[in-house]
Write an enzyme that holds these catalytic residues in place. Structure first.
Site, short mmCIF file in Angstrom:
data_model
loop_
_atom_site.label_atom_id
_atom_site.label_comp_id
_atom_site.label_asym_id
_atom_site.label_seq_id
_atom_site.Cartn_x
_atom_site.Cartn_y
_atom_site.Cartn_z
N HIS A 94 0.85 -1.20 0.00
CA HIS A 94 0.00 0.00 0.00
C HIS A 94 0.88 1.24 0.00
O HIS A 94 1.88 1.31 0.70
CB HIS A 94 -0.96 0.02 1.19
CG HIS A 94 -0.30 -0.22 2.51
ND1 HIS A 94 0.08 -1.46 2.94
CD2 HIS A 94 0.07 0.63 3.49
CE1 HIS A 94 0.64 -1.38 4.12
NE2 HIS A 94 0.66 -0.11 4.48
N HIS A 140 1.14 5.15 0.86
CA HIS A 140 0.55 6.23 1.67
C HIS A 140 0.68 7.54 0.90
O HIS A 140 1.78 7.90 0.46
CB HIS A 140 1.31 6.41 2.98
CG HIS A 140 1.17 5.28 3.96
ND1 HIS A 140 0.28 5.31 5.00
CD2 HIS A 140 1.83 4.11 4.07
CE1 HIS A 140 0.39 4.20 5.72
NE2 HIS A 140 1.34 3.45 5.18
P1 AMP Z 1 1.55 0.40 7.36
O1 AMP Z 1 2.10 0.65 8.73
O2 AMP Z 1 2.34 1.03 6.27
O3 AMP Z 1 1.31 -1.08 7.13
O4 AMP Z 1 0.16 1.14 7.32
C1 AMP Z 1 -1.06 0.52 7.48
C2 AMP Z 1 -2.09 1.60 7.46
O5 AMP Z 1 -3.36 1.01 7.29
C3 AMP Z 1 -2.16 2.42 8.75
O6 AMP Z 1 -1.93 3.79 8.44
C4 AMP Z 1 -3.56 2.17 9.27
O7 AMP Z 1 -4.14 3.31 9.83
C5 AMP Z 1 -4.30 1.76 8.01
N1 AMP Z 1 -5.45 0.91 8.22
C6 AMP Z 1 -5.51 -0.23 8.96
N2 AMP Z 1 -6.74 -0.77 8.90
C7 AMP Z 1 -7.47 0.03 8.07
C8 AMP Z 1 -8.81 0.01 7.61
N3 AMP Z 1 -9.66 -0.95 7.95
N4 AMP Z 1 -9.21 1.00 6.79
C9 AMP Z 1 -8.36 1.97 6.41
N5 AMP Z 1 -7.09 2.05 6.82
C10 AMP Z 1 -6.64 1.09 7.64
#
Ligand code: AMP
Length: 139
Positions: A98, A100
């Protein structure tokens, strides 16, 4: 069961989806670092960037390219930080690639991406040459 992001793709859990096509989807981060913080993912599950096939990577970049100005304009941001946490040790919590997109504002108190690393290494010229050679030979 797939990752939490696959569950979003499948419509099993809710998300504020802001863009979707055959290969990719973008939605608001549930814990935004700034208004408009958006995640862009491939619909299929790949853990790391290097697991993403070329054709999907092309589509993923196209969606990022499309979403960055959309996000910035939507929240009237001055700039954005666009980044992947690529692997657990780099802070990746969800094992589904993903990107950001974090809108940035003048005086928002955040830093540049250079702030992510620990103490910067002091590398000699020959070490830098060796590292460059190792990377080049694998590129
Ligand atoms: P990472 O640390 O790069 O894996 O980021 C994961 C991101 O996913 C974090 O910023 C979380 O806030 C976001 N996240 C986790 N669960 C959800 C969800 N159900 N909907 C939207 N964002 C999410």
């Amino acid at each position: 069961m797939g990752t939490i992001f696959t569950q979003i793709v499948e419509g099993e859990i809710p998300a504020r989806i802001v863009y979707e096509d055959e290969t990719t989807v973008a939605f608001l981060d549930a814990n935004p670092l700034a208004p408009g913080h958006t995640l862009v993912i491939p619909k299929d599950e790949y853990e790391r960037l290097n697991d993403v096939p070329d054709d999907v990577a092309t589509e993923l970049y196209a969606t990022i390219h499309r979403l960055v100005p959309a996000v910035e304009e939507a929240v009237d941001a001055d700039a954005s930080t666009v980044a992947f946490n690529n692997g657990e040790e780099a802070g990746q919590e969800v094992p589904h690639v993903h990107c950001h997109i974090v809108p940035r504002f003048e005086g928002d108190g955040g830093g540049p991406i250079h702030g992510i690393a620990g103490e910067a290494p002091d590398l000699a010229d020959d070490e830098l040459d060796d590292i460059a050679d190792e990377i080049e030979s694998r590129s």
